[in-house]
Design a protein around this motif. Structure first.
Motif, PDB file in Angstrom:
ATOM      1  N   PHE A 268       0.840  -1.203   0.000  1.00 15.17           N
ATOM      2  CA  PHE A 268       0.000   0.000   0.000  1.00 15.17           C
ATOM      3  C   PHE A 268       0.874   1.251   0.000  1.00 15.17           C
ATOM      4  N   TRP A 269       1.924   1.253   0.830  1.00 14.22           N
ATOM      5  CA  TRP A 269       2.819   2.424   0.875  1.00 14.22           C
ATOM      6  C   TRP A 269       3.504   2.617  -0.457  1.00 14.22           C
ATOM      7  N   TYR A 270       3.956   1.523  -1.050  1.00 18.00           N
ATOM      8  CA  TYR A 270       4.672   1.611  -2.323  1.00 18.00           C
ATOM      9  C   TYR A 270       3.754   2.128  -3.425  1.00 18.00           C
ATOM     10  N   ALA A 271       2.517   1.597  -3.453  1.00 17.74           N
ATOM     11  CA  ALA A 271       1.558   2.055  -4.459  1.00 17.74           C
ATOM     12  C   ALA A 271       1.198   3.518  -4.245  1.00 17.74           C
ATOM     13  N   ARG A 272       1.050   3.926  -2.984  1.00 22.04           N
ATOM     14  CA  ARG A 272       0.714   5.324  -2.696  1.00 22.04           C
ATOM     15  C   ARG A 272       1.879   6.247  -3.037  1.00 22.04           C
ATOM     16  N   LYS A 273       3.119   5.744  -2.810  1.00 18.24           N
ATOM     17  CA  LYS A 273       4.313   6.551  -3.065  1.00 18.24           C
ATOM     18  C   LYS A 273       4.388   6.946  -4.536  1.00 18.24           C
ATOM     19  N   PHE A 274       4.124   5.975  -5.423  1.00 18.47           N
ATOM     20  CA  PHE A 274       4.276   6.244  -6.847  1.00 18.47           C
ATOM     21  C   PHE A 274       2.936   6.486  -7.544  1.00 18.47           C
ATOM     22  N   GLY A 275       1.865   5.909  -7.017  1.00 17.20           N
ATOM     23  CA  GLY A 275       0.589   5.989  -7.718  1.00 17.20           C
ATOM     24  C   GLY A 275      -0.215   7.248  -7.421  1.00 17.20           C
ATOM     25  N   GLY A 310       4.690  28.135  -2.645  1.00 14.78           N
ATOM     26  CA  GLY A 310       4.830  27.857  -4.069  1.00 14.78           C
ATOM     27  C   GLY A 310       5.827  26.772  -4.398  1.00 14.78           C
ATOM     28  N   LYS A 311       6.393  26.107  -3.380  1.00 14.58           N
ATOM     29  CA  LYS A 311       7.354  25.042  -3.622  1.00 14.58           C
ATOM     30  C   LYS A 311       6.624  23.704  -3.749  1.00 14.58           C
ATOM     31  N   ILE A 312       7.226  22.810  -4.540  1.00 11.48           N
ATOM     32  CA  ILE A 312       6.617  21.491  -4.761  1.00 11.48           C
ATOM     33  C   ILE A 312       6.711  20.667  -3.478  1.00 11.48           C
ATOM     34  N   LYS A 313       5.615  20.027  -3.103  1.00 12.91           N
ATOM     35  CA  LYS A 313       5.596  19.195  -1.913  1.00 12.91           C
ATOM     36  C   LYS A 313       6.509  17.986  -2.105  1.00 12.91           C
ATOM     37  N   ARG A 314       6.934  17.416  -0.957  1.00 15.45           N
ATOM     38  CA  ARG A 314       7.943  16.363  -0.988  1.00 15.45           C
ATOM     39  C   ARG A 314       7.527  15.169  -1.843  1.00 15.45           C
ATOM     40  N   LYS A 315       6.286  14.712  -1.727  1.00 11.86           N
ATOM     41  CA  LYS A 315       5.902  13.487  -2.439  1.00 11.86           C
ATOM     42  C   LYS A 315       5.762  13.699  -3.938  1.00 11.86           C
ATOM     43  N   TYR A 316       5.806  14.974  -4.391  1.00 13.78           N
ATOM     44  CA  TYR A 316       5.715  15.250  -5.826  1.00 13.78           C
ATOM     45  C   TYR A 316       7.072  15.636  -6.427  1.00 13.78           C
ATOM     46  N   ARG A 317       8.126  15.668  -5.611  1.00 11.25           N
ATOM     47  CA  ARG A 317       9.422  16.122  -6.114  1.00 11.25           C
ATOM     48  C   ARG A 317      10.008  15.160  -7.141  1.00 11.25           C
ATOM     49  N   LEU A 318       9.647  13.885  -7.052  1.00 11.90           N
ATOM     50  CA  LEU A 318      10.113  12.935  -8.051  1.00 11.90           C
ATOM     51  C   LEU A 318       9.625  13.321  -9.443  1.00 11.90           C
ATOM     52  N   TYR A 319       8.465  13.961  -9.506  1.00 10.18           N
ATOM     53  CA  TYR A 319       7.856  14.316 -10.783  1.00 10.18           C
ATOM     54  C   TYR A 319       7.996  15.809 -11.086  1.00 10.18           C
ATOM     55  N   LYS A 320       9.044  16.449 -10.535  1.00  8.65           N
ATOM     56  CA  LYS A 320       9.150  17.903 -10.668  1.00  8.65           C
ATOM     57  C   LYS A 320       9.270  18.344 -12.123  1.00  8.65           C
ATOM     58  N   ASP A 321       9.949  17.535 -12.959  1.00  9.66           N
ATOM     59  CA  ASP A 321      10.045  17.897 -14.381  1.00  9.66           C
ATOM     60  C   ASP A 321       8.668  17.893 -15.034  1.00  9.66           C
ATOM     61  N   LEU A 322       7.878  16.869 -14.705  1.00  6.27           N
ATOM     62  CA  LEU A 322       6.520  16.791 -15.246  1.00  6.27           C
ATOM     63  C   LEU A 322       5.658  17.923 -14.711  1.00  6.27           C
TER      64      LEU A 322
END
Length: 570
Positions: A268-275, A310-322
């Motif tokens: 569940f954590w893994y799916a929530r992390k990326f999904g 206005g900064k990107i939240k931590r869980k979205y930083r992986l997708y900062k380019d997107l």
């Protein structure tokens, strides 16, 4: 690192970390369960313990090592005995020890107890207990054969001739207390009498007698030489075995349950992390498709992706380019939407203004054309020329109006590109002033030009900047009486800005007129004295100045004159 590489690195790192945490969790659970199983095994059989178990269960009293009470109680519950020896074999302390064991052990005694074959031999377990700065101690542990004790207690009462156990009440009470049983067998293995073994066989074979020793029970037997009968006793431990099996099954079930919970939680954590972030991105793209050009928001109408700063939240930083790409796309679409609305509104204004402003000159042209066409009148050559002059004037006005409306439309929609080039501002303005001075119609006005003391070079569009200065000087000429002095000067502000100042000592204007000067179709105080001009000149001038990233300001005092200041970055 691009999104693809960062996503793959994060994916494998998170998967490795999750697997490592899961493995550590499993090992921890297994260790806890193993510890509990070992502890429970020790409660059932003290022989399963290791030497470290006894370290804290041996204390010192009066400079002598003795066994703790809880260890003695555990040994007693298992019908066992304990003997603590020092390195020389002397007995330091003992509990429930058999009478056959010596009080002082030497090498031969110890070897005989371990490997001897005497009838008095008893199996036992021993541990070497080590303490800091002391010689190691030996702890001996063995179990009394309860079956032999029960059999010894009953032997005197057995009636061998009558083939009966003939047990006394005291003996039966002891059998029940020890969960024991007793049988009297013939030489052929037939059960002649029995107590406490309800499911016993009527006749034993030699194989069945051998299997008694494989069961979880203690067995003892004695044969009467005269009668040839054999008395057999046994102490069953089936309730303990069943309990151990239940406990083992319970721990295996607990282990499986905890493993399943950890696996489900990790999944569940893994799916929530990326999904979860991907779902938000999909919602964002869906909003763009529906014409909602903004980031997804929560119930409080705040962004799901960025914080208050206005900064990107931590869980979205992986997708900062997107996220940045979607932000640019959202901004572009929103800009196009605003431009489309502005374009539609400007087009409507342009069409409305065009139809309104062309109606009057077209009416004049149409009227004079009808008069010339009418057969009821004969016009002289002078009158015809006058009519033609008016029609030509109105046509010129219409052409000028169309050009300025088109220019206004282009400026309002930022569709007028500037071809900037570095120019000498002093020389550029001086030439414009000379053109006005050389115009015959301007000879009644007095012009003065003052250049900046230093050379000023700036990037401007020569065509449209000349239009700015032409409009401003032309207004000073048109709306002031003859003999008005018009001063044009150029100056610089700290090499970053240059200023063009156009002053006159003419009529001036009231404050309410100044507030409307840059509105479309407003002609100021002289609108009743002249019909020339479209009323768009100052509106276009202001837009052209702003297109050069500059500003324009007008000050005027009635009866004293007007000053127009244009400030443009170098």
């Amino acid at each position: 690192m691009n999104l693809h590489k960062r996503f793959m690195v994060q994916f494998f790192m998170q998967l490795f970390l999750l697997s490592l945490i899961f493995l550590i969790g499993m090992l921890t659970v297994w260790a806890v369960i193993g510890f509990n199983i070992t502890a429970d095994e020790i409660q059932t059989d003290l022989a399963q313990a290791d030497s470290s178990y006894f370290t804290n269960r041996i204390e010192i009293e009066n400079d002598k090592h003795v066994l703790k009470e809880n260890l003695e109680e555990l040994a007693e519950s298992q019908n066992g005995w304990l003997i603590l020896l020092d390195a020389k074999g002397s007995v330091l302390d003992s509990f429930n020890e058999p009478e056959s064991l010596p009080a002082q052990f030497d090498v031969s005694d110890f070897a005989d107890s371990l490997w001897g074959s005497s009838a008095e031999q008893r199996e036992f377990t021993y541990w070497e207990i080590e303490f800091l700065d002391e010689d190691p101690l030996l702890l001996l542990y063995g179990k009394n054969n309860v079956a032999e004790e029960v059999l010894d207690a009953a032997m005197s009462a057995i009636d061998w001739q009558q083939e009966s156990l003939n047990l006394s009440s005291a003996t039966t009470n002891k059998l029940e207390a020890e969960n024991a049983w007793m049988q009297l067998l013939s030489p052929e293995g037939e059960v002649l009498d029995s107590y406490g073994k309800a499911d016993g066989d009527a006749t034993y074979t030699m194989q069945q007698l051998g299997e008694l020793h494989t069961e979880n029970q203690s067995i003892a037997s004695s044969t009467n030489e005269e009668s040839g009968l054999t008395a057999v006793s046994g102490v069953e431990n089936l309730p303990s075995t069943a309990w151990e099996t239940t406990f083992s099954n319970r721990n295996l079930f607990l282990f499986a349950l905890i493993s399943l919970i950890l696996l489900a939680g990790g999944t569940f954590w893994y799916a929530r992390k990326f999904g979860a972030p991907l779902l938000v991105m999909m919602q964002w793209i869906e909003n763009l498709g529906d014409g909602q050009y903004k980031q997804p928001t929560n119930d409080k109408n705040t962004s799901l992706i960025t914080n208050n700063k206005g900064k990107i939240k931590r869980k979205y930083r992986l997708y900062k380019d997107l996220v940045h790409t979607l932000e640019q796309l959202t901004g572009t679409l929103q800009l196009h939407q605003n431009q489309q609305k502005t374009l539609e509104r400007t087009r409507e204004d342009w069409i409305s203004g065009l139809s309104h402003d062309l109606k009057t000159p077209l009416s004049s042209i149409s009227g004079y054309a009808q008069m010339l066409e009418s057969p009821d009148y004969k016009w002289s050559a002078q009158e015809t020329r006058e009519f033609a002059s008016v029609m030509n004037e109105k046509s010129s006005y219409m052409m000028e109006l169309l050009e300025e409306l088109t220019l206004t439309f282009r400026l309002k929609n930022q569709a007028l590109p500037l071809a900037k080039e570095p120019l000498d501002i002093n020389e550029f303005i001086r030439r414009i002033v000379i053109q006005f001075i050389n115009e015959p119609s301007n000879r009644k006005q007095h012009f003065t030009f003052t250049a900046a003391p230093q050379s000023i070079r700036a990037n401007i569009d020569s065509k449209w900047f000349q239009r700015i200065i032409d409009n401003l000087i032309a207004n000073a000429v048109k709306y002031n009486p003859s003999g008005t002095e018009i001063k044009i000067s150029v100056s610089a502000i700290e090499r970053h800005l240059f200023v063009v100042l156009i002053e006159d000592d003419g009529k001036g204007m009231e404050t309410e007129i100044l507030d409307k000067l840059f509105d479309r179709y407003y002609r100021g105080t002289n609108m009743h004295e002249t019909s020339t001009g479209t009323g768009l000149g100052l509106a276009i001038t202001k837009q052209l100045v702003q297109l050069h990233n500059g500003s324009i300001h007008i000050d005027s005092v009635p009866g004293k004159g007007t000053a127009v200041r244009v400030i443009v970055p170098v």
